[in-house]
Design a protein around this motif. Structure first.
Motif, PDB file in Angstrom:
ATOM      1  N   VAL A   1      39.644  50.994  20.080  1.00  7.28           N
ATOM      2  CA  VAL A   1      39.165  51.862  19.007  1.00  7.28           C
ATOM      3  C   VAL A   1      39.677  51.407  17.646  1.00  7.28           C
ATOM      4  CG1 VAL A   1      39.336  54.179  18.040  1.00  7.28           C
ATOM      5  CG2 VAL A   1      38.821  53.882  20.462  1.00  7.28           C
ATOM      6  N   PHE A   2      40.941  50.992  17.586  1.00  8.09           N
ATOM      7  CA  PHE A   2      41.521  50.659  16.289  1.00  8.09           C
ATOM      8  C   PHE A   2      41.466  49.173  15.949  1.00  8.09           C
ATOM      9  CE2 PHE A   2      43.708  54.665  17.411  1.00  8.09           C
ATOM     10  CZ  PHE A   2      43.305  55.403  16.309  1.00  8.09           C
ATOM     11  N   LYS A   3      41.311  48.309  16.968  1.00  7.62           N
ATOM     12  CA  LYS A   3      41.316  46.868  16.704  1.00  7.62           C
ATOM     13  C   LYS A   3      39.917  46.293  16.535  1.00  7.62           C
ATOM     14  CE  LYS A   3      42.482  42.426  16.826  1.00  7.62           C
ATOM     15  NZ  LYS A   3      41.149  41.842  16.744  1.00  7.62           N
ATOM     16  N   SER A   4      38.962  46.787  17.342  1.00  9.48           N
ATOM     17  CA  SER A   4      37.673  46.112  17.390  1.00  9.48           C
ATOM     18  C   SER A   4      36.918  46.202  16.070  1.00  9.48           C
ATOM     19  CB  SER A   4      36.800  46.713  18.499  1.00  9.48           C
ATOM     20  OG  SER A   4      36.533  48.068  18.255  1.00  9.48           O
ATOM     21  N   ASP A   5      36.315  45.073  15.676  1.00  9.51           N
ATOM     22  CA  ASP A   5      35.473  45.015  14.493  1.00  9.51           C
ATOM     23  C   ASP A   5      34.026  44.972  14.965  1.00  9.51           C
ATOM     24  OD1 ASP A   5      35.128  42.661  11.702  1.00  9.51           O
ATOM     25  OD2 ASP A   5      34.109  44.530  12.174  1.00  9.51           O
ATOM     26  N   THR A   6      33.351  46.103  14.901  1.00 15.91           N
ATOM     27  CA  THR A   6      32.005  46.187  15.463  1.00 15.91           C
ATOM     28  C   THR A   6      30.970  45.475  14.598  1.00 15.91           C
ATOM     29  OG1 THR A   6      31.703  48.318  14.349  1.00 15.91           O
ATOM     30  CG2 THR A   6      32.475  48.360  16.632  1.00 15.91           C
ATOM     31  N   LYS A   7      31.386  44.941  13.451  1.00 16.30           N
ATOM     32  CA  LYS A   7      30.444  44.233  12.594  1.00 16.30           C
ATOM     33  C   LYS A   7      30.315  42.764  12.975  1.00 16.30           C
ATOM     34  CE  LYS A   7      31.136  47.246   8.607  1.00 16.30           C
ATOM     35  NZ  LYS A   7      31.529  47.329   7.184  1.00 16.30           N
ATOM     36  N   ILE A   8      31.199  42.296  13.858  1.00 19.69           N
ATOM     37  CA  ILE A   8      31.136  40.900  14.279  1.00 19.69           C
ATOM     38  C   ILE A   8      29.858  40.661  15.052  1.00 19.69           C
ATOM     39  CG2 ILE A   8      32.196  39.129  15.733  1.00 19.69           C
ATOM     40  CD1 ILE A   8      34.886  40.405  15.178  1.00 19.69           C
ATOM     41  N   GLU A   9      29.093  39.677  14.674  1.00 21.92           N
ATOM     42  CA  GLU A   9      27.861  39.333  15.379  1.00 21.92           C
ATOM     43  C   GLU A   9      27.866  37.842  15.683  1.00 21.92           C
ATOM     44  OE1 GLU A   9      25.757  41.332  16.541  1.00 21.92           O
ATOM     45  OE2 GLU A   9      26.286  43.188  15.514  1.00 21.92           O
ATOM     46  N   GLY A  10      27.144  37.462  16.731  1.00 18.88           N
ATOM     47  CA  GLY A  10      27.032  36.059  17.070  1.00 18.88           C
ATOM     48  C   GLY A  10      28.329  35.466  17.566  1.00 18.88           C
ATOM     49  N   ASN A  11      28.481  34.137  17.409  1.00 12.06           N
ATOM     50  CA  ASN A  11      29.629  33.438  17.953  1.00 12.06           C
ATOM     51  C   ASN A  11      30.652  33.035  16.887  1.00 12.06           C
ATOM     52  OD1 ASN A  11      28.559  33.338  20.641  1.00 12.06           O
ATOM     53  ND2 ASN A  11      27.127  31.778  19.923  1.00 12.06           N
ATOM     54  N   ASP A  12      30.381  33.335  15.606  1.00  7.61           N
ATOM     55  CA  ASP A  12      31.166  32.785  14.520  1.00  7.61           C
ATOM     56  C   ASP A  12      32.662  33.052  14.646  1.00  7.61           C
ATOM     57  OD1 ASP A  12      28.812  31.918  13.497  1.00  7.61           O
ATOM     58  OD2 ASP A  12      28.609  33.509  12.006  1.00  7.61           O
ATOM     59  N   LYS A  13      33.048  34.262  15.004  1.00  8.77           N
ATOM     60  CA  LYS A  13      34.453  34.631  14.998  1.00  8.77           C
ATOM     61  C   LYS A  13      35.054  34.757  16.398  1.00  8.77           C
ATOM     62  CE  LYS A  13      34.200  37.033  10.555  1.00  8.77           C
ATOM     63  NZ  LYS A  13      34.503  38.272   9.816  1.00  8.77           N
ATOM     64  N   ARG A  14      34.276  34.447  17.406  1.00  6.39           N
ATOM     65  CA  ARG A  14      34.807  34.532  18.753  1.00  6.39           C
ATOM     66  C   ARG A  14      35.772  33.389  19.035  1.00  6.39           C
ATOM     67  NH1 ARG A  14      29.517  35.229  22.405  1.00  6.39           N
ATOM     68  NH2 ARG A  14      28.250  36.129  20.772  1.00  6.39           N
ATOM     69  N   LYS A  15      36.774  33.665  19.853  1.00 12.53           N
ATOM     70  CA  LYS A  15      37.749  32.657  20.215  1.00 12.53           C
ATOM     71  C   LYS A  15      37.549  32.223  21.662  1.00 12.53           C
ATOM     72  CE  LYS A  15      41.340  34.557  17.151  1.00 12.53           C
ATOM     73  NZ  LYS A  15      42.707  35.141  17.127  1.00 12.53           N
ATOM     74  N   SER A  16      38.019  31.046  21.973  1.00  9.85           N
ATOM     75  CA  SER A  16      38.040  30.571  23.354  1.00  9.85           C
ATOM     76  C   SER A  16      39.327  31.045  24.017  1.00  9.85           C
ATOM     77  CB  SER A  16      37.969  29.048  23.387  1.00  9.85           C
ATOM     78  OG  SER A  16      38.320  28.553  24.666  1.00  9.85           O
TER      79      SER A  16
END
Length: 253
Positions: free
Chosen positions: A120-135
């Motif tokens: 609830v407090f950490k997730s950024d629901t505006k993130i879309e696509g793969n740009d900011k995802r980590k491996s």
């Protein structure tokens, strides 16, 4: 392993399976309904824990297919996390086949509560696509966390949805919807190997497992449709609410 059940028990299993399918697809905690339902038929805790995986696998395959059709799952993400989830699930399942799963009850409660707050407090629901995802291979912590999620899923299953959401949202920076989608894919990965371990160990009661699976498949279809259409903020609130109810259910069992 095969056992007969009463008609009313069969109906209850199908209905509970449907509810668990919806809950697990949207967030997690459905096993806090399905495990007691299975034990209601006379199954001991370890057999119920193993048998529950039949329904979990079927609902997860169904949900994965639904999310894939809506373009919320990509092959790169699956390949990235497959190995640690698979190995973790294998080790967890082998451990569960020999140990009493009730030993993890305090850990389950604590995990679900902490993870729900994290999401609830950490997730950024505006993130879309793969740009900011980590491996998961970007750091030792990410790799260990992904392995631990697989282990937990292979070991006890109940509440693993929250652990997976925390991993994909809090550690790997997925948005909540795509984390939900990857959560069900991850569940397919470690549940497949876990189910095989339990089959080899002859700990599956097939009749109640299949009845539960029938309802869970329908529930997963409903859950995917709702998850795709609901607003991200609403989904976050639902995760928190489901966590509270799942924690209460786990506490009173």
């Amino acid at each position: 392993m095969f056992n007969s059940i009463e008609l009313y028990q069969a109906i209850v299993l199908i209905v509970i399976g449907l509810m668990a399918g919806v809950i697990n697809t949207l967030a997690g905690g459905g096993s806090n309904l399905s495990l007691p339902a299975l034990m209601m038929t006379g199954l001991p805790a370890d057999v119920a824990n193993a048998t529950n995986r039949v329904a979990v696998l079927m609902q997860s395959i169904t949900a994965s297919r639904g999310f894939y059709q809506h373009d919320k799952i990509d092959s790169a993400s699956i390949k990235d996390s497959f190995l640690p989830l698979f190995i973790g699930g294998l080790v967890g399942a082998i451990t569960a086949s020999y140990l009493n799963v009730e030993l993890l009850k305090p850990l389950l409660l604590g995990t679900m509560i902490v993870v729900s707050l994290w999401v609830v407090f950490k997730s950024d629901t505006k993130i879309e696509g793969n740009d900011k995802r980590k491996s998961c291979y970007d750091s030792k912590f990410a790799l260990l966390t992904t392995f631990a999620a697989g282990f937990y899923g292979g070991f006890i299953q109940a509440g693993v949805g929250f652990v997976l959401i925390a991993t994909f949202v809090g550690v790997l920076n997925y948005d909540l919807l795509r984390a939900n989608a990857m959560k069900v894919v991850a569940t397919v990965i470690f549940t497949s190997i876990a189910l095989l371990v339990f089959i080899v160990r002859d700990q599956i009661a097939w009749l109640p497992g299949i009845l539960l699976a029938v309802g869970s498949i329908v529930g997963a279809q409903i859950g995917v449709k709702f998850a795709i259409e609901v607003k991200a903020k609403t989904l976050k609130i639902m995760v928190l609410v489901m966590t509270v109810f799942a924690s209460i259910a786990a506490f009173i069992q």
